[in-house]
Motif scaffolding. Structure first.
Motif, PDB file in Angstrom:
ATOM      1  N   ASP A   1     -44.092  -0.271 -32.775  1.00  0.00           N
ATOM      2  CA  ASP A   1     -42.736   0.159 -33.073  1.00  0.00           C
ATOM      3  C   ASP A   1     -41.820  -0.293 -31.934  1.00  0.00           C
ATOM      4  N   TRP A   2     -40.648  -0.763 -32.275  1.00  0.00           N
ATOM      5  CA  TRP A   2     -39.629  -1.174 -31.305  1.00  0.00           C
ATOM      6  C   TRP A   2     -40.180  -2.084 -30.209  1.00  0.00           C
ATOM      7  N   PRO A   3     -40.682  -3.268 -30.567  1.00  0.00           N
ATOM      8  CA  PRO A   3     -41.120  -4.225 -29.544  1.00  0.00           C
ATOM      9  C   PRO A   3     -39.911  -4.841 -28.841  1.00  0.00           C
ATOM     10  N   SER A   4     -40.170  -5.737 -27.904  1.00  0.00           N
ATOM     11  CA  SER A   4     -39.082  -6.295 -27.096  1.00  0.00           C
ATOM     12  C   SER A   4     -38.214  -7.293 -27.858  1.00  0.00           C
ATOM     13  N   PHE A   5     -38.772  -7.992 -28.855  1.00  0.00           N
ATOM     14  CA  PHE A   5     -38.076  -9.081 -29.549  1.00  0.00           C
ATOM     15  C   PHE A   5     -37.578 -10.145 -28.557  1.00  0.00           C
ATOM     16  N   ALA A   6     -38.269 -10.280 -27.437  1.00  0.00           N
ATOM     17  CA  ALA A   6     -37.778 -11.126 -26.341  1.00  0.00           C
ATOM     18  C   ALA A   6     -37.421 -12.556 -26.754  1.00  0.00           C
ATOM     19  N   PRO A   7     -38.247 -13.264 -27.556  1.00  0.00           N
ATOM     20  CA  PRO A   7     -37.913 -14.663 -27.858  1.00  0.00           C
ATOM     21  C   PRO A   7     -36.928 -14.844 -29.016  1.00  0.00           C
ATOM     22  N   CYS A   8     -36.516 -13.730 -29.659  1.00  0.00           N
ATOM     23  CA  CYS A   8     -35.653 -13.870 -30.844  1.00  0.00           C
ATOM     24  C   CYS A   8     -34.636 -12.734 -30.905  1.00  0.00           C
ATOM     25  N   ARG A   9     -34.170 -12.298 -29.759  1.00  0.00           N
ATOM     26  CA  ARG A   9     -33.402 -11.046 -29.689  1.00  0.00           C
ATOM     27  C   ARG A   9     -32.090 -11.095 -30.468  1.00  0.00           C
ATOM     28  N   ASP A  10     -31.362 -12.209 -30.402  1.00  0.00           N
ATOM     29  CA  ASP A  10     -30.063 -12.260 -31.081  1.00  0.00           C
ATOM     30  C   ASP A  10     -30.221 -12.164 -32.599  1.00  0.00           C
ATOM     31  N   GLU A  11     -31.159 -12.949 -33.144  1.00  0.00           N
ATOM     32  CA  GLU A  11     -31.386 -12.912 -34.588  1.00  0.00           C
ATOM     33  C   GLU A  11     -31.932 -11.554 -35.023  1.00  0.00           C
ATOM     34  N   ALA A  12     -32.825 -10.997 -34.216  1.00  0.00           N
ATOM     35  CA  ALA A  12     -33.386  -9.687 -34.536  1.00  0.00           C
ATOM     36  C   ALA A  12     -32.307  -8.612 -34.504  1.00  0.00           C
ATOM     37  N   ALA A  13     -31.419  -8.678 -33.517  1.00  0.00           N
ATOM     38  CA  ALA A  13     -30.373  -7.660 -33.381  1.00  0.00           C
ATOM     39  C   ALA A  13     -29.493  -7.599 -34.628  1.00  0.00           C
ATOM     40  N   PHE A  14     -29.138  -8.770 -35.166  1.00  0.00           N
ATOM     41  CA  PHE A  14     -28.317  -8.810 -36.376  1.00  0.00           C
ATOM     42  C   PHE A  14     -29.042  -8.127 -37.534  1.00  0.00           C
TER      43      PHE A  14
END
Length: 219
Positions: free
Chosen positions: A196-209
């Protein structure tokens, strides 16, 4: 990303009072290794052959090595909570170390040979991102990816992986998720970890949207 009992109790209270919550406290609780393992096996998620050992018990016979011993009563909090094991003698010693540290249960996972993949997703959206950690230098905090070595680029069905990951997310109740899987030589997919709620480090901008869209859709 808080997982303490205090934080989850607070999250549960505001959810019960009507505040929209994306990854609920119940969903986060289900990501505990033992609970996740039991639910995946019962629900038919593609998952390694596994068994659970209760505190104080020993390794049973008829188990193939190498394998993994993983803390069952919570998420991995230190490197010793996830152990690659190559013999029964080593397994027994590590089990005793778990019990000495007060761990209540241990999950035994078979070791899977193949390409290790990390993935991130938001269930209910088209967003899904995956990569080979061995090829981009993006290591986990414990660096255990080295056990599987460099990925060979085994062909697999990306859509099938997303479907399996979304299935796991729905089952646990954590639509915002990350995880790890191993692709076998035949292209088979096995999820070995789910967060749950990983870092999304390599794709943060796309994930945030897409996380924002999931929040808006729920509200």
């Amino acid at each position: 990303m808080a997982r303490s009992k205090r934080a989850l109790n607070a999250l549960d209270r505001i959810e019960k009072n009507g505040t929209p919550v994306i990854n609920s406290s119940d969903g986060i609780d289900r990501c505990i290794r033992r609970t996740m393992t039991e639910m995946f096996i019962e629900g038919g998620v593609a998952y390694p052959e596994s068994r659970i050992i209760e505190k104080g018990n020993s390794m049973s016979d008829g188990i193939d090595y190498p394998l993994w011993l993983k803390r069952g009563d919570g998420c991995a909090q230190q490197k010793e909570d996830t152990c690659y094991v190559q013999s029964k003698d080593e397994a027994e010693k590590l089990l005793n170390d778990f019990w000495q540290r007060g761990v209540e249960s241990v999950v035994v996972n078979e070791h899977l040979k193949g390409d290790l993949i990390k993935f991130y997703g938001v269930e209910g959206t088209d967003f899904f991102y995956w990569f080979y950690p061995s090829k981009c230098g993006h290591r986990s905090k414990f660096g255990l990816e080295v056990i599987n070595g460099d990925a060979r680029g085994i062909l697999f069905d990306t859509d099938a992986l997303k479907q399996e990951a979304d299935k796991a997310a729905l089952m646990l109740g954590v639509p915002v998720y990350g995880g790890d899987c191993v692709i076998g030589d035949d292209g088979s997919i096995k999820i070995i970890d789910f967060n749950d709620w990983p870092s999304f480090a390599p794709c943060r901008d796309e994930a945030a949207f897409n996380i924002a869209m999931a929040i808006l859709n729920k509200m």
